[in-house]
Motif scaffolding. Structure first.
Motif, mmCIF file in Angstrom:
data_model
loop_
_atom_site.group_PDB
_atom_site.id
_atom_site.type_symbol
_atom_site.label_atom_id
_atom_site.label_comp_id
_atom_site.label_asym_id
_atom_site.label_seq_id
_atom_site.Cartn_x
_atom_site.Cartn_y
_atom_site.Cartn_z
ATOM 1 N N ARG A 109 0.827 -1.214 0.000
ATOM 2 C CA ARG A 109 0.000 0.000 0.000
ATOM 3 C C ARG A 109 0.865 1.270 0.000
ATOM 4 O O ARG A 109 0.597 2.221 -0.721
ATOM 5 N N GLU A 153 -8.310 -3.525 5.754
ATOM 6 C CA GLU A 153 -9.173 -2.362 5.498
ATOM 7 C C GLU A 153 -8.988 -1.294 6.584
ATOM 8 O O GLU A 153 -8.921 -0.102 6.295
ATOM 9 N N ASP A 156 -5.736 0.396 6.053
ATOM 10 C CA ASP A 156 -5.844 1.392 4.979
ATOM 11 C C ASP A 156 -6.396 2.705 5.524
ATOM 12 O O ASP A 156 -5.904 3.779 5.175
ATOM 13 N N ALA A 157 -7.410 2.598 6.369
ATOM 14 C CA ALA A 157 -8.016 3.819 6.931
ATOM 15 C C ALA A 157 -7.018 4.544 7.821
ATOM 16 O O ALA A 157 -6.903 5.779 7.778
ATOM 17 N N GLU A 160 -4.491 6.187 5.625
ATOM 18 C CA GLU A 160 -5.097 7.342 4.957
ATOM 19 C C GLU A 160 -5.109 8.531 5.905
ATOM 20 O O GLU A 160 -4.801 9.658 5.523
ATOM 21 N N ASP A 161 -5.446 8.264 7.179
ATOM 22 C CA ASP A 161 -5.469 9.343 8.175
ATOM 23 C C ASP A 161 -4.074 9.903 8.415
ATOM 24 O O ASP A 161 -3.922 11.040 8.846
ATOM 25 N N SER A 162 -3.046 9.068 8.176
ATOM 26 C CA SER A 162 -1.668 9.504 8.426
ATOM 27 C C SER A 162 -1.104 10.351 7.299
ATOM 28 O O SER A 162 -0.054 10.936 7.456
ATOM 29 N N ARG A 163 -1.778 10.401 6.162
ATOM 30 C CA ARG A 163 -1.194 11.085 5.008
ATOM 31 C C ARG A 163 -1.736 12.473 4.783
ATOM 32 O O ARG A 163 -2.521 12.986 5.449
#
Ligand code: FES
Length: 163
Positions: A109, A153, A156-157, A160-163
């Motif tokens: 990922r 999953e 992934d969330a 996503e929050d880290s980016r």
């Protein structure tokens, strides 16, 4: 800015700071290497390649020698610390509930291996061995928070929050 070899150059302020540290050193002998590395780490937040070159030249050491010391001790970072460090537990209890698959998913990922930062330098993936939350693996720590029973999953969330 890079030099002809692609080595990132220090900003004029950081260059002056490293030169200043060298002039303040009691003696420019190999014994001064560790205190100088600590000073560079403390002031710049990491030990950049250009600082390694300056220290090597000043202390009459090879760059490989200075790099070897800087990379051996965990006190020194050779690159700026990423904004977000995502730690995956790879210890036994988490292995039994799929942390290896989760790690492969995270690596794919993010497009990085363990201990590497994403190309934008914002997220780093690290492996750790036990987060003290063994009953609810696989476990992941982001910042100071531990997340249990992490699925791909959910990871992934979190990413996503880290980016
Ligand atoms: S083995 Fe993963 S938290 Fe202990």
């Amino acid at each position: 800015m890079d030099d002809r070899n692609g080595t990132p150059q220090l900003s004029p302020g950081d260059l002056a700071l490293v030169r200043d540290l060298l002039t303040q050193a009691p003696a420019l002998t190999p014994d001064a290497l560790l205190p100088l590395l600590h000073a560079v780490q403390q002031r710049l937040g990491h030990v950049p390649p250009e600082a390694i070159r300056l220290l090597a030249d000043a202390l009459n050491l090879s760059r490989a020698e200075v790099h070897g010391v800087a990379s051996f001790y965990h006190d020194f970072d050779l690159a700026p610390t990423p904004e977000h460090v995502v730690q995956l537990c790879m210890a036994e209890a988490c292995q039994s509930v799929g942390c290896r698959e989760l790690a492969s998913h995270a690596q794919a990922r993010l497009g990085v291996d363990f201990d590497e930062a994403t190309p934008d330098g914002r997220v780093q993936l690290k492996r750790v061995y036990c987060l003290g939350n063994c009953a609810t693996g696989p476990n992941v720590r982001v910042a100071d928070r531990i997340y249990g029973r992490v699925t791909p999953e959910r990871l992934d969330a979190l990413l996503e929050d880290s980016r």
